[in-house]
Design a protein around this motif. Structure first.
Motif, PDB file in Angstrom:
ATOM      1  N   PRO A  57       0.807  -1.222   0.000  1.00 46.07           N
ATOM      2  CA  PRO A  57       0.000   0.000   0.000  1.00 46.07           C
ATOM      3  C   PRO A  57       0.843   1.277   0.000  1.00 46.07           C
ATOM      4  O   PRO A  57       0.391   2.309  -0.496  1.00 46.07           O
ATOM      5  CB  PRO A  57      -0.830  -0.127   1.287  1.00 46.07           C
ATOM      6  CG  PRO A  57      -0.951  -1.604   1.502  1.00 46.07           C
ATOM      7  CD  PRO A  57       0.386  -2.144   1.076  1.00 46.07           C
ATOM      8  N   TRP A  58       2.059   1.206   0.541  1.00 45.67           N
ATOM      9  CA  TRP A  58       2.941   2.377   0.488  1.00 45.67           C
ATOM     10  C   TRP A  58       3.323   2.695  -0.965  1.00 45.67           C
ATOM     11  O   TRP A  58       3.431   3.855  -1.343  1.00 45.67           O
ATOM     12  CB  TRP A  58       4.203   2.128   1.300  1.00 45.67           C
ATOM     13  CG  TRP A  58       3.973   1.972   2.770  1.00 45.67           C
ATOM     14  CD1 TRP A  58       2.827   2.272   3.470  1.00 45.67           C
ATOM     15  CD2 TRP A  58       4.904   1.472   3.730  1.00 45.67           C
ATOM     16  NE1 TRP A  58       3.001   1.985   4.804  1.00 45.67           N
ATOM     17  CE2 TRP A  58       4.256   1.497   5.001  1.00 45.67           C
ATOM     18  CE3 TRP A  58       6.212   1.022   3.653  1.00 45.67           C
ATOM     19  CZ2 TRP A  58       4.895   1.075   6.163  1.00 45.67           C
ATOM     20  CZ3 TRP A  58       6.847   0.601   4.821  1.00 45.67           C
ATOM     21  CH2 TRP A  58       6.190   0.629   6.046  1.00 45.67           C
ATOM     22  N   VAL A  59       3.541   1.637  -1.756  1.00 42.68           N
ATOM     23  CA  VAL A  59       3.828   1.853  -3.179  1.00 42.68           C
ATOM     24  C   VAL A  59       2.599   2.439  -3.866  1.00 42.68           C
ATOM     25  O   VAL A  59       2.695   3.383  -4.664  1.00 42.68           O
ATOM     26  CB  VAL A  59       4.254   0.529  -3.849  1.00 42.68           C
ATOM     27  CG1 VAL A  59       4.453   0.729  -5.365  1.00 42.68           C
ATOM     28  CG2 VAL A  59       5.535  -0.012  -3.226  1.00 42.68           C
ATOM     29  N   MET A  60       1.430   1.908  -3.564  1.00 38.01           N
ATOM     30  CA  MET A  60       0.193   2.427  -4.138  1.00 38.01           C
ATOM     31  C   MET A  60       0.005   3.901  -3.794  1.00 38.01           C
ATOM     32  O   MET A  60      -0.414   4.710  -4.632  1.00 38.01           O
ATOM     33  CB  MET A  60      -1.001   1.619  -3.620  1.00 38.01           C
ATOM     34  CG  MET A  60      -2.342   2.017  -4.206  1.00 38.01           C
ATOM     35  SD  MET A  60      -3.734   1.662  -3.101  1.00 38.01           S
ATOM     36  CE  MET A  60      -3.498   2.923  -1.853  1.00 38.01           C
ATOM     37  N   ARG A  61       0.330   4.265  -2.570  1.00 37.65           N
ATOM     38  CA  ARG A  61       0.182   5.659  -2.134  1.00 37.65           C
ATOM     39  C   ARG A  61       1.226   6.573  -2.766  1.00 37.65           C
ATOM     40  O   ARG A  61       1.019   7.787  -2.884  1.00 37.65           O
ATOM     41  CB  ARG A  61       0.275   5.713  -0.599  1.00 37.65           C
ATOM     42  CG  ARG A  61       0.252   7.100   0.030  1.00 37.65           C
ATOM     43  CD  ARG A  61      -1.000   7.867  -0.301  1.00 37.65           C
ATOM     44  NE  ARG A  61      -1.003   9.196   0.282  1.00 37.65           N
ATOM     45  CZ  ARG A  61      -0.418  10.271  -0.236  1.00 37.65           C
ATOM     46  NH1 ARG A  61       0.261  10.161  -1.372  1.00 37.65           N
ATOM     47  NH2 ARG A  61      -0.485  11.443   0.373  1.00 37.65           N
ATOM     48  N   GLY A  62       2.356   5.981  -3.201  1.00 33.10           N
ATOM     49  CA  GLY A  62       3.423   6.778  -3.792  1.00 33.10           C
ATOM     50  C   GLY A  62       4.540   7.118  -2.835  1.00 33.10           C
ATOM     51  O   GLY A  62       5.451   7.882  -3.173  1.00 33.10           O
ATOM     52  N   TRP A  63       4.510   6.505  -1.644  1.00 34.34           N
ATOM     53  CA  TRP A  63       5.550   6.751  -0.652  1.00 34.34           C
ATOM     54  C   TRP A  63       6.803   5.927  -0.896  1.00 34.34           C
ATOM     55  O   TRP A  63       7.869   6.259  -0.380  1.00 34.34           O
ATOM     56  CB  TRP A  63       5.024   6.451   0.750  1.00 34.34           C
ATOM     57  CG  TRP A  63       3.996   7.428   1.228  1.00 34.34           C
ATOM     58  CD1 TRP A  63       3.857   8.731   0.853  1.00 34.34           C
ATOM     59  CD2 TRP A  63       2.958   7.176   2.180  1.00 34.34           C
ATOM     60  NE1 TRP A  63       2.814   9.314   1.518  1.00 34.34           N
ATOM     61  CE2 TRP A  63       2.228   8.381   2.342  1.00 34.34           C
ATOM     62  CE3 TRP A  63       2.574   6.060   2.912  1.00 34.34           C
ATOM     63  CZ2 TRP A  63       1.149   8.499   3.206  1.00 34.34           C
ATOM     64  CZ3 TRP A  63       1.487   6.164   3.776  1.00 34.34           C
ATOM     65  CH2 TRP A  63       0.791   7.377   3.922  1.00 34.34           C
ATOM     66  N   ARG A  64       6.667   4.845  -1.648  1.00 31.56           N
ATOM     67  CA  ARG A  64       7.813   3.990  -1.944  1.00 31.56           C
ATOM     68  C   ARG A  64       7.819   3.635  -3.418  1.00 31.56           C
ATOM     69  O   ARG A  64       6.757   3.445  -4.031  1.00 31.56           O
ATOM     70  CB  ARG A  64       7.737   2.697  -1.113  1.00 31.56           C
ATOM     71  CG  ARG A  64       7.929   2.896   0.379  1.00 31.56           C
ATOM     72  CD  ARG A  64       9.388   3.062   0.746  1.00 31.56           C
ATOM     73  NE  ARG A  64      10.107   1.820   0.544  1.00 31.56           N
ATOM     74  CZ  ARG A  64      10.209   0.860   1.467  1.00 31.56           C
ATOM     75  NH1 ARG A  64       9.631   1.005   2.659  1.00 31.56           N
ATOM     76  NH2 ARG A  64      10.891  -0.234   1.236  1.00 31.56           N
ATOM     77  N   ALA A  65       9.025   3.527  -3.983  1.00 24.59           N
ATOM     78  CA  ALA A  65       9.175   3.043  -5.346  1.00 24.59           C
ATOM     79  C   ALA A  65       9.078   1.519  -5.334  1.00 24.59           C
ATOM     80  O   ALA A  65       9.476   0.871  -4.357  1.00 24.59           O
ATOM     81  CB  ALA A  65      10.521   3.473  -5.919  1.00 24.59           C
ATOM     82  N   PRO A  66       8.555   0.931  -6.410  1.00 27.13           N
ATOM     83  CA  PRO A  66       8.379  -0.533  -6.390  1.00 27.13           C
ATOM     84  C   PRO A  66       9.677  -1.304  -6.220  1.00 27.13           C
ATOM     85  O   PRO A  66       9.685  -2.365  -5.583  1.00 27.13           O
ATOM     86  CB  PRO A  66       7.721  -0.829  -7.745  1.00 27.13           C
ATOM     87  CG  PRO A  66       7.952   0.388  -8.580  1.00 27.13           C
ATOM     88  CD  PRO A  66       8.033   1.535  -7.641  1.00 27.13           C
ATOM     89  N   ASP A  67      10.789  -0.772  -6.744  1.00 28.35           N
ATOM     90  CA  ASP A  67      12.045  -1.516  -6.623  1.00 28.35           C
ATOM     91  C   ASP A  67      12.681  -1.380  -5.242  1.00 28.35           C
ATOM     92  O   ASP A  67      13.706  -1.996  -4.960  1.00 28.35           O
ATOM     93  CB  ASP A  67      13.032  -1.094  -7.717  1.00 28.35           C
ATOM     94  CG  ASP A  67      13.367   0.390  -7.680  1.00 28.35           C
ATOM     95  OD1 ASP A  67      12.852   1.110  -6.799  1.00 28.35           O
ATOM     96  OD2 ASP A  67      14.140   0.847  -8.551  1.00 28.35           O
ATOM     97  N   SER A  68      12.075  -0.578  -4.360  1.00 27.15           N
ATOM     98  CA  SER A  68      12.592  -0.446  -2.991  1.00 27.15           C
ATOM     99  C   SER A  68      11.973  -1.455  -2.032  1.00 27.15           C
ATOM    100  O   SER A  68      12.387  -1.553  -0.878  1.00 27.15           O
ATOM    101  CB  SER A  68      12.328   0.966  -2.464  1.00 27.15           C
ATOM    102  OG  SER A  68      10.951   1.143  -2.139  1.00 27.15           O
ATOM    103  N   VAL A  69      10.999  -2.204  -2.500  1.00 35.80           N
ATOM    104  CA  VAL A  69      10.236  -3.100  -1.629  1.00 35.80           C
ATOM    105  C   VAL A  69      10.866  -4.482  -1.474  1.00 35.80           C
ATOM    106  O   VAL A  69      10.898  -5.031  -0.366  1.00 35.80           O
ATOM    107  CB  VAL A  69       8.785  -3.202  -2.149  1.00 35.80           C
ATOM    108  CG1 VAL A  69       8.037  -4.347  -1.503  1.00 35.80           C
ATOM    109  CG2 VAL A  69       8.047  -1.882  -1.918  1.00 35.80           C
TER     110      VAL A  69
END
Length: 399
Positions: A57-69
């Motif tokens: 959900p952080w990626v969905m919100r824009g707080w994290r880039a997908p490659d950081s997960v």
């Protein structure tokens, strides 16, 4: 002079939270050094990359880039563990053998399945077509979550529906967390006032396994943020052309953008089994020497609900399964029952999180959601940092 007995083969399928927690549990035994002299540990994974579900959900919100997960264990962290990259094709309990897609075979004396669940979008008629047409998105893998962020960022108003497609899914708070974070994002883009946000689920209330209170409290969180909640609505089809969802009670609901929780299927099964049933005293399957933990399992609580598919219970399962497998191999003298103690953080937007915790095996559980705070949000972030630091390191977990 007699030779030392051959090391027993412990095979772990899956290097996500569950599988890695098995290794962590063995490392924390008082007699870990002596145990490691008696077992040969092999862990199998498709790509040795996993993530904590609450980061999506952080990626969905824009707080994290997908490659950081993704979290990728280093070779040093998995010292004393044989790593095999591959996808499981079949398990033969009688021969004590696992076959991979490339026809590699691996033998075991004890086996722990921690292979989790997969998204199965095609199980709802019309849903894959809606995804292909760009009117439906989900956030149950990091690439999909990035696409969901793009869709929300470009949404200028209309009907935004959050849809739980099946009562069996990973992370019980994620649909509602997603709805609140979407509202948070649309506030930032200026589209919130022009957007109607709804949430539909086949469940009687959110988080039914948490008891009678937490779900009611979560619905109140939604209400406070202007999100309407609709229980006991099981989707039967999605019409992408009309942008309509049809439910088994005959109701229909329209959308301009559909955010859905995909149907789930177990990633690996044994024979014709579906979700794998286990004994909560040992995490044993019906096959001797084979144990299963985490999202691939189904566990019924004493009060008749299914235990949530959540990281906390994958970790609890690892504690029980590690001891049970070593007991089966004659290496330790006792087992340990699966703990019902669990918790979950819930992002509510504006940098705040709530938390629910308690005994899911109580009859019934008396779990409540706390008031959202920035401190709980920091604790949630710290949990990811600590888990990542354990595995993305040059310090061996097993020594």
């Amino acid at each position: 002079m007699s030779q030392a007995p051959a090391a027993k083969k412990l095979l772990i399928l899956g290097a996500g939270v569950g599988g890695l927690s098995v290794i962590k549990e063995i490392a924390e035994f008082d007699s870990a050094a002596a145990i490691l002299d008696k077992i040969d540990i092999t862990i199998v994974d498709e790509d040795f990359s996993h993530f904590l579900g609450f980061t999506l959900p952080w990626v969905m919100r824009g707080w994290r880039a997908p490659d950081s997960v993704p979290i990728r264990p280093t070779e040093a962290a998995l010292n004393r563990v044989n790593r095999v990259t591959g996808r499981v094709s079949s398990i033969d309990p009688q021969r004590q053998q696992v076959t991979l897609d490339d026809d590699t075979t691996l033998e075991f004396d004890a086996l722990i399945l921690a292979t989790g669940a997969r998204n199965a979008v095609d199980r709802v008629p019309g849903l894959a077509d809606a995804v292909a047409k760009g009117v439906a998105v989900h956030y149950y893998d990091h690439d999909a979550a990035a696409e969901a962020h793009r869709a929300l960022s470009g949404f200028t108003g209309g009907r935004l529906m959050f849809l739980v497609t099946s009562p069996v899914y990973r992370c019980p708070v994620a649909p509602y967390e997603g709805a609140m974070l979407a509202a948070d994002l649309l506030e930032a883009t200026g589209a919130r006032a022009a957007t109607e946000i709804t949430a539909y689920t086949p469940e009687v209330q959110p988080m039914p396994s948490a008891g009678p209170y937490a779900g009611v409290e979560l619905v109140e969180f939604l209400r406070q943020r202007g999100i309407s909640f609709h229980a006991e609505h099981q989707v039967v089809a999605v019409d992408a052309a009309r942008r309509v969802v049809t439910f088994d009670n005959g109701a229909e609901a329209g959308f301009d953008l559909l955010m859905f929780i995909p149907p789930h299927r177990p990633a690996v099964t044994i024979g014709d089994e579906d979700w794998i049933s286990v004994d909560t005293a040992t995490m044993a399957t019906r096959h001797p020497g084979i144990y299963a933990i985490g999202d691939t399992t189904t566990v019924t609580t004493p009060w008749g609900r299914s235990l949530p598919k959540a990281a906390a219970f994958a970790r609890n399962g690892a504690v029980s399964a590690a001891r049970s497998a070593l007991h089966y191999l004659g290496i330790v003298d006792r087992t340990e029952e699966l703990s019902g103690q669990g918790y979950c953080y819930l992002d509510t937007g504006a940098g705040a999180s709530s938390r629910g915790a308690g005994d899911f095996f109580a009859e019934p559980p008396e779990i409540h959601l706390s008031s959202p705070t920035a401190e709980l949000n920091r604790q949630k972030s710290d949990e990811e940092h600590q888990w990542r630091a354990l595995w993305e390191t040059e310090r061996p977990v097993l020594r």
